[in-house]
Motif scaffolding. Structure first.
Motif, PDB file in Angstrom:
ATOM      1  N   LEU A 120       9.263  25.339  95.236  1.00 48.50           N
ATOM      2  CA  LEU A 120       9.666  25.218  93.834  1.00 48.50           C
ATOM      3  C   LEU A 120      10.928  24.370  93.684  1.00 48.50           C
ATOM      4  CD1 LEU A 120       9.060  28.968  92.955  1.00 48.50           C
ATOM      5  CD2 LEU A 120       7.523  27.043  92.529  1.00 48.50           C
ATOM      6  N   TYR A 121      10.890  23.161  94.234  1.00 48.98           N
ATOM      7  CA  TYR A 121      12.042  22.264  94.178  1.00 48.98           C
ATOM      8  C   TYR A 121      11.570  20.823  94.201  1.00 48.98           C
ATOM      9  CZ  TYR A 121      10.945  22.596  99.159  1.00 48.98           C
ATOM     10  OH  TYR A 121      10.281  22.630 100.362  1.00 48.98           O
ATOM     11  N   SER A 122      12.415  19.953  93.709  1.00 51.94           N
ATOM     12  CA  SER A 122      12.227  18.512  93.834  1.00 51.94           C
ATOM     13  C   SER A 122      13.571  17.884  94.166  1.00 51.94           C
ATOM     14  CB  SER A 122      11.676  17.900  92.538  1.00 51.94           C
ATOM     15  OG  SER A 122      10.312  18.192  92.368  1.00 51.94           O
ATOM     16  N   VAL A 123      13.549  16.718  94.789  1.00 58.36           N
ATOM     17  CA  VAL A 123      14.765  16.008  95.175  1.00 58.36           C
ATOM     18  C   VAL A 123      14.737  14.611  94.566  1.00 58.36           C
ATOM     19  CG1 VAL A 123      16.207  15.228  97.089  1.00 58.36           C
ATOM     20  CG2 VAL A 123      14.740  17.246  97.369  1.00 58.36           C
ATOM     21  N   VAL A 124      15.799  14.264  93.857  1.00 65.54           N
ATOM     22  CA  VAL A 124      15.944  12.906  93.334  1.00 65.54           C
ATOM     23  C   VAL A 124      16.910  12.160  94.244  1.00 65.54           C
ATOM     24  CG1 VAL A 124      16.578  11.459  91.379  1.00 65.54           C
ATOM     25  CG2 VAL A 124      15.527  13.699  90.982  1.00 65.54           C
ATOM     26  N   VAL A 125      16.427  11.076  94.850  1.00 66.52           N
ATOM     27  CA  VAL A 125      17.232  10.257  95.761  1.00 66.52           C
ATOM     28  C   VAL A 125      17.862   9.111  94.975  1.00 66.52           C
ATOM     29  CG1 VAL A 125      17.220   8.855  97.856  1.00 66.52           C
ATOM     30  CG2 VAL A 125      15.680  10.837  97.667  1.00 66.52           C
ATOM     31  N   THR A 126      19.170   9.007  95.048  1.00 62.64           N
ATOM     32  CA  THR A 126      19.882   7.935  94.347  1.00 62.64           C
ATOM     33  C   THR A 126      20.587   7.058  95.363  1.00 62.64           C
ATOM     34  OG1 THR A 126      20.251   9.362  92.424  1.00 62.64           O
ATOM     35  CG2 THR A 126      21.630   7.401  92.610  1.00 62.64           C
ATOM     36  N   ARG A 127      20.201   5.790  95.385  1.00 63.40           N
ATOM     37  CA  ARG A 127      20.850   4.785  96.234  1.00 63.40           C
ATOM     38  C   ARG A 127      21.483   3.669  95.405  1.00 63.40           C
ATOM     39  NH1 ARG A 127      19.704   4.550 101.712  1.00 63.40           N
ATOM     40  NH2 ARG A 127      18.028   5.861 102.525  1.00 63.40           N
ATOM     41  N   ASP A 128      20.939   3.419  94.234  1.00 62.42           N
ATOM     42  CA  ASP A 128      21.379   2.321  93.382  1.00 62.42           C
ATOM     43  C   ASP A 128      22.830   2.525  92.935  1.00 62.42           C
ATOM     44  OD1 ASP A 128      20.616  -0.078  91.581  1.00 62.42           O
ATOM     45  OD2 ASP A 128      21.461   1.386  90.173  1.00 62.42           O
ATOM     46  N   CYS A 183      16.668  19.937  92.671  1.00 66.03           N
ATOM     47  CA  CYS A 183      16.355  20.598  91.406  1.00 66.03           C
ATOM     48  C   CYS A 183      15.417  21.782  91.610  1.00 66.03           C
ATOM     49  CB  CYS A 183      15.671  19.619  90.457  1.00 66.03           C
ATOM     50  SG  CYS A 183      16.604  18.104  90.159  1.00 66.03           S
ATOM     51  N   ALA A 184      15.660  22.829  90.831  1.00 64.11           N
ATOM     52  CA  ALA A 184      14.662  23.888  90.679  1.00 64.11           C
ATOM     53  C   ALA A 184      13.540  23.321  89.830  1.00 64.11           C
ATOM     54  CB  ALA A 184      15.293  25.099  90.006  1.00 64.11           C
ATOM     55  N   ASP A 185      12.301  23.400  90.323  1.00 68.62           N
ATOM     56  CA  ASP A 185      11.204  22.687  89.661  1.00 68.62           C
ATOM     57  C   ASP A 185       9.978  23.580  89.521  1.00 68.62           C
ATOM     58  OD1 ASP A 185       9.209  21.001  88.774  1.00 68.62           O
ATOM     59  OD2 ASP A 185       9.614  19.424  90.235  1.00 68.62           O
ATOM     60  N   PHE A 186       9.709  24.010  88.291  1.00 68.61           N
ATOM     61  CA  PHE A 186       8.452  24.690  87.992  1.00 68.61           C
ATOM     62  C   PHE A 186       7.536  23.803  87.162  1.00 68.61           C
ATOM     63  CE2 PHE A 186       8.992  29.264  89.230  1.00 68.61           C
ATOM     64  CZ  PHE A 186       7.698  29.438  89.692  1.00 68.61           C
ATOM     65  N   ASN A 187       7.961  22.576  86.898  1.00 66.12           N
ATOM     66  CA  ASN A 187       7.112  21.632  86.176  1.00 66.12           C
ATOM     67  C   ASN A 187       5.879  21.271  86.990  1.00 66.12           C
ATOM     68  OD1 ASN A 187       6.387  19.402  84.276  1.00 66.12           O
ATOM     69  ND2 ASN A 187       7.014  18.133  86.002  1.00 66.12           N
ATOM     70  N   ALA A 235      12.919  29.570  91.530  1.00 67.86           N
ATOM     71  CA  ALA A 235      12.964  28.145  91.843  1.00 67.86           C
ATOM     72  C   ALA A 235      14.348  27.727  92.324  1.00 67.86           C
ATOM     73  CB  ALA A 235      12.560  27.335  90.612  1.00 67.86           C
ATOM     74  N   ALA A 236      15.393  28.298  91.726  1.00 63.79           N
ATOM     75  CA  ALA A 236      16.752  27.973  92.160  1.00 63.79           C
ATOM     76  C   ALA A 236      16.990  28.452  93.592  1.00 63.79           C
ATOM     77  CB  ALA A 236      17.770  28.598  91.210  1.00 63.79           C
ATOM     78  N   SER A 237      16.460  29.629  93.925  1.00 61.43           N
ATOM     79  CA  SER A 237      16.589  30.132  95.292  1.00 61.43           C
ATOM     80  C   SER A 237      15.879  29.208  96.268  1.00 61.43           C
ATOM     81  CB  SER A 237      16.013  31.550  95.393  1.00 61.43           C
ATOM     82  OG  SER A 237      16.726  32.447  94.567  1.00 61.43           O
ATOM     83  N   ASP A 238      14.682  28.786  95.917  1.00 62.16           N
ATOM     84  CA  ASP A 238      13.948  27.834  96.750  1.00 62.16           C
ATOM     85  C   ASP A 238      14.752  26.549  96.955  1.00 62.16           C
ATOM     86  OD1 ASP A 238      11.670  29.345  97.234  1.00 62.16           O
ATOM     87  OD2 ASP A 238      10.296  27.776  96.558  1.00 62.16           O
ATOM     88  N   ALA A 239      15.318  26.047  95.862  1.00 57.15           N
ATOM     89  CA  ALA A 239      16.060  24.789  95.913  1.00 57.15           C
ATOM     90  C   ALA A 239      17.288  24.909  96.808  1.00 57.15           C
ATOM     91  CB  ALA A 239      16.471  24.364  94.506  1.00 57.15           C
ATOM     92  N   LEU A 240      17.978  26.032  96.741  1.00 59.91           N
ATOM     93  CA  LEU A 240      19.183  26.206  97.552  1.00 59.91           C
ATOM     94  C   LEU A 240      18.853  26.437  99.021  1.00 59.91           C
ATOM     95  CD1 LEU A 240      21.374  28.304  95.109  1.00 59.91           C
ATOM     96  CD2 LEU A 240      21.706  25.918  95.785  1.00 59.91           C
ATOM     97  N   LEU A 241      17.760  27.145  99.294  1.00 65.16           N
ATOM     98  CA  LEU A 241      17.321  27.283 100.681  1.00 65.16           C
ATOM     99  C   LEU A 241      16.993  25.914 101.281  1.00 65.16           C
ATOM    100  CD1 LEU A 241      15.042  30.437 100.366  1.00 65.16           C
ATOM    101  CD2 LEU A 241      17.069  30.257 101.823  1.00 65.16           C
ATOM    102  N   TYR A 242      16.285  25.098 100.508  1.00 67.47           N
ATOM    103  CA  TYR A 242      15.948  23.749 100.960  1.00 67.47           C
ATOM    104  C   TYR A 242      17.223  22.936 101.192  1.00 67.47           C
ATOM    105  CZ  TYR A 242      13.938  19.061 101.004  1.00 67.47           C
ATOM    106  OH  TYR A 242      13.591  17.780 101.351  1.00 67.47           O
ATOM    107  N   THR A 243      18.166  23.058 100.276  1.00 74.49           N
ATOM    108  CA  THR A 243      19.424  22.312 100.381  1.00 74.49           C
ATOM    109  C   THR A 243      20.165  22.648 101.660  1.00 74.49           C
ATOM    110  OG1 THR A 243      19.632  22.209  97.966  1.00 74.49           O
ATOM    111  CG2 THR A 243      21.623  21.832  99.257  1.00 74.49           C
TER     112      THR A 243
END
Length: 247
Positions: A42-50, A77-81, A105-113
């Motif tokens: 339940l997470y997504s990651v936005v990669v910013t290089r620009d 991000c916590a992502d249920f979309n 979803a926030a718990s999932d996101a932080l574990l992934y982080t």
């Protein structure tokens, strides 16, 4: 027990050297082996290089220099979309527009982080975790075009270290571990557990620099005040409503 954990540091200065996409993708993929509720990820990651995008994100993090300097900025991000769209396309009605789903979803996101941090540091990269992500979430949502049921939870700056700061202090094990049931702290416990931290020269200087009497006063009255906590809580709850996690 790996040395990378025992000697981990927050890195805020990075060499002018890119992080290869192949290495980053490998770390992002490996981190997905972390624990997750119901195997839903339940997470997504936005990669910013620009560089321009990093400049836009910097004010969301109080213009901390490493946001612009780091080769890579990751917003987790916590992502249920995504899960909700999957349900609807498979003739299942999702019920994830609520606070419990956000917590999951926030718990999932932080574990992934955290798993990603460990992997990146084992690969020799430097990482800094930005807690400021939850202070001004709406600006991040707008910049990264996050849809409903997606909420920014954590930000990592990643690159090859160009500094080796001293290790930050930690409380002893007795401060955080309770056996069988929670044992509350009395005054003697607090003195014993926090005394060594308070006696460190850098923390004593921190108190003097901020013109306070105790280290606790610096945190409660300057760094993380009731006024700021309540105001930022209101902002966060309002953003959760706009993103669909609260009625």
């Amino acid at each position: 027990m790996t040395d990378s954990i025992k000697t981990r540091r927050s890195i805020r200065k990075y060499k002018a050297k890119e992080v290869d996409n192949s290495l980053l993708d490998q770390l992002l993929e490996l981190a997905a082996r972390t624990q997750t509720m119901g195997n839903l990820q339940l997470y997504s990651v936005v990669v910013t290089r620009d560089a321009e995008m990093k400049q836009r994100l910097a004010p969301c993090h109080f213009n901390q220099p490493m946001v612009v300097q780091a080769p890579v900025v990751l917003t987790i991000c916590a992502d249920f979309n995504r899960t909700s769209q999957w349900c609807r396309q498979r003739r299942a009605e999702p019920g994830y527009d609520n606070f419990l789903s956000f917590i999951n979803a926030a718990s999932d996101a932080l574990l992934y982080t955290q798993t990603l941090c460990n992997l990146a540091e084992e690969a020799g990269l430097g990482v800094c975790y930005l807690g400021t992500t939850v202070y001004q979430p709406q600006q991040i949502i707008d910049i990264l075009k996050l849809p409903r049921l997606v909420m920014p939870i954590a930000t990592l700056t990643i690159g090859w270290p160009d500094e080796q700061p001293v290790l930050s202090d930690r409380l002893p094990l007795e401060a955080i571990v309770h056996r069988e049931t929670y044992s509350d702290y009395d005054a003697a416990d607090i003195d014993c557990l926090y005394g060594p931290k308070e006696s460190l020269p850098e923390n004593q200087h921190f108190v003097e620099f901020n013109h306070k009497e105790t280290l606790a006063q610096v945190f409660a009255e300057i760094r993380y005040t009731r006024k700021d906590n309540e105001a930022l809580s209101g902002v966060f709850l309002d953003t959760l409503r706009r993103q669909g996690f609260l009625d």
